[in-house]
Design a protein around this motif. Structure first.
Motif, PDB file in Angstrom:
ATOM      1  N   ALA A  28      -5.211   1.899 -17.720  1.00 15.43           N
ATOM      2  CA  ALA A  28      -4.680   2.452 -16.375  1.00 15.43           C
ATOM      3  C   ALA A  28      -5.490   2.512 -15.061  1.00 15.43           C
ATOM      4  O   ALA A  28      -4.553   2.138 -14.343  1.00 15.43           O
ATOM      5  N   ALA A  29      -6.433   3.040 -15.523  1.00 18.11           N
ATOM      6  CA  ALA A  29      -7.272   3.354 -14.260  1.00 18.11           C
ATOM      7  C   ALA A  29      -7.932   1.735 -13.864  1.00 18.11           C
ATOM      8  O   ALA A  29      -7.475   2.092 -12.324  1.00 18.11           O
ATOM      9  N   SER A  50     -14.118   2.698 -15.090  1.00 12.02           N
ATOM     10  CA  SER A  50     -12.843   1.407 -15.672  1.00 12.02           C
ATOM     11  C   SER A  50     -12.077   1.994 -14.030  1.00 12.02           C
ATOM     12  O   SER A  50     -12.113   0.373 -13.171  1.00 12.02           O
ATOM     13  N   PHE A  51     -12.123   3.011 -13.124  1.00 16.74           N
ATOM     14  CA  PHE A  51     -11.166   2.835 -11.724  1.00 16.74           C
ATOM     15  C   PHE A  51     -12.258   1.730 -10.936  1.00 16.74           C
ATOM     16  O   PHE A  51     -11.608   1.009 -10.701  1.00 16.74           O
ATOM     17  N   LEU A  52     -13.598   2.639 -10.771  1.00 13.79           N
ATOM     18  CA  LEU A  52     -14.499   1.990  -9.656  1.00 13.79           C
ATOM     19  C   LEU A  52     -14.800   0.890  -9.514  1.00 13.79           C
ATOM     20  O   LEU A  52     -14.346  -0.043  -8.749  1.00 13.79           O
ATOM     21  N   TRP A  86     -15.433  -3.810 -20.639  1.00 14.50           N
ATOM     22  CA  TRP A  86     -14.681  -3.482 -21.424  1.00 14.50           C
ATOM     23  C   TRP A  86     -12.722  -3.728 -21.122  1.00 14.50           C
ATOM     24  O   TRP A  86     -12.171  -4.366 -21.412  1.00 14.50           O
ATOM     25  N   MET A  87     -12.811  -2.644 -19.783  1.00 14.87           N
ATOM     26  CA  MET A  87     -11.837  -1.780 -19.994  1.00 14.87           C
ATOM     27  C   MET A  87     -10.257  -3.365 -18.816  1.00 14.87           C
ATOM     28  O   MET A  87     -10.042  -3.935 -18.760  1.00 14.87           O
ATOM     29  N   GLY A 121      -7.545  -1.756  -9.739  1.00 16.46           N
ATOM     30  CA  GLY A 121      -7.386  -2.957  -8.811  1.00 16.46           C
ATOM     31  C   GLY A 121      -6.313  -3.326  -8.225  1.00 16.46           C
ATOM     32  O   GLY A 121      -6.258  -4.203  -6.595  1.00 16.46           O
ATOM     33  N   ARG A 122      -4.786  -3.054  -8.135  1.00 18.26           N
ATOM     34  CA  ARG A 122      -3.869  -3.517  -6.646  1.00 18.26           C
ATOM     35  C   ARG A 122      -4.462  -2.194  -5.989  1.00 18.26           C
ATOM     36  O   ARG A 122      -3.824  -2.778  -5.208  1.00 18.26           O
ATOM     37  N   ILE A 123      -4.680  -1.004  -5.720  1.00 14.07           N
ATOM     38  CA  ILE A 123      -5.402  -0.330  -4.375  1.00 14.07           C
ATOM     39  C   ILE A 123      -6.282  -1.281  -3.771  1.00 14.07           C
ATOM     40  O   ILE A 123      -6.242  -1.391  -2.526  1.00 14.07           O
TER      41      ILE A 123
END
Lengths: 138, 117
Positions: A125-126, A59-61, B77-78, A131-133
């Motif tokens: 959160a991830a 999700s982060f990546l 999804w996230m 996205g912010r980074i």
């Protein structure tokens, strides 16, 4: 109008390249997830920590990639390969769902609740941080 | 060898997701990411059926599980939920997308597992 025709041929090639890019990216993403599941030591723990780690990392990546992509010129091939292929298949929703059921079925509804909360709140959160980074970092 | 088959099946699952999501999304023309939702919920049901009903030592079980691993996606999804609006204040649509998907996914994975078992 030969110029218009050449554009339409290029568009056609790109259309056919999209499924191949998704297949290639899917191969990389699936291999990475399988490796994580094979090599991460989750023996003795009934908490599905590997799936959680994979889903949060993915999700982060994905958010990082999509945010960075908006700042620079990149091909649709890259979007299909990375976003839909690699990061899409690296993470999994089906295993997450079945693991929640298994925890409840094994008489650990509280652990199941923790797992759902950690996955959803952690995943959001991830994605927000990624996205912010991606928008701000050089 | 079985791992190679599962990984290859996951790659095909990714392609199936790409095609299904696009077809569902353009057919419904919804503001909600229904393509990802349908793919994920159907994939959860099918994984329940696969794990509940098939012999885990058989190659076909691993291939199906690998396919469904690549077919469904958590990251999309996230990111789509964040796209519906999470910061600074979660929107109604984002909360619906966040809550309905795991509720249906877990319920259908359980249903598939119990019926097939």
């Amino acid at each position: 109008m030969p110029h218009v025709r050449s554009i339409s041929i290029a568009a056609r090639i790109r259309r056919q390249a999209a499924p191949l890019a998704v297949l290639g990216g899917g191969l990389v993403g699936s291999a990475a997830r399988s490796s994580a599941l094979l090599f991460a030591d989750s023996a003795g723990s009934r908490f599905p920590a590997v799936t959680l780690g994979v889903n949060l990392t993915g999700s982060f990546l994905l958010a990082l990639y999509l945010a960075r992509r908006q700042r620079s010129v990149s091909s649709t091939w890259s979007l299909h390969f990375w976003a839909i292929g690699v990061f899409g298949s690296f993470t999994t929703f089906s295993a997450f769902s079945l693991e929640v059921f298994h925890l409840v079925d094994a008489g650990a509804p509280l652990v199941a609740g923790y797992y759902v909360a950690a996955s959803t709140i952690g995943g959001l959160a991830a994605a927000v941080v990624g996205g912010r980074i991606g928008r701000t970092a050089r | 060898m079985t791992v190679v088959i599962a990984v290859a099946a996951g790659s095909v699952g990714a392609l199936a997701r790409y095609l299904a999501t696009g077809a569902i999304q353009s057919a419904t023309r919804s503001a909600m990411p229904v393509g990802t939702a349908v793919v994920n919920i159907v994939g959860a049901l099918l994984l329940g059926v696969t794990i509940g009903g098939l012999d885990p030592t058989r190659v076909v079980t691993l291939a199906l599980a690998g396919f469904l691993g690549g077919f469904t996606t958590f990251s999309t999804w996230m990111v789509e939920t964040v796209g519906l609006g999470i910061v600074p204040k979660p929107t109604y649509r984002a909360i619906i997308n966040l809550v309905v998907m795991p509720a249906l996914g877990v319920a259908l994975a359980a249903l598939g597992f119990v019926i097939a078992n």
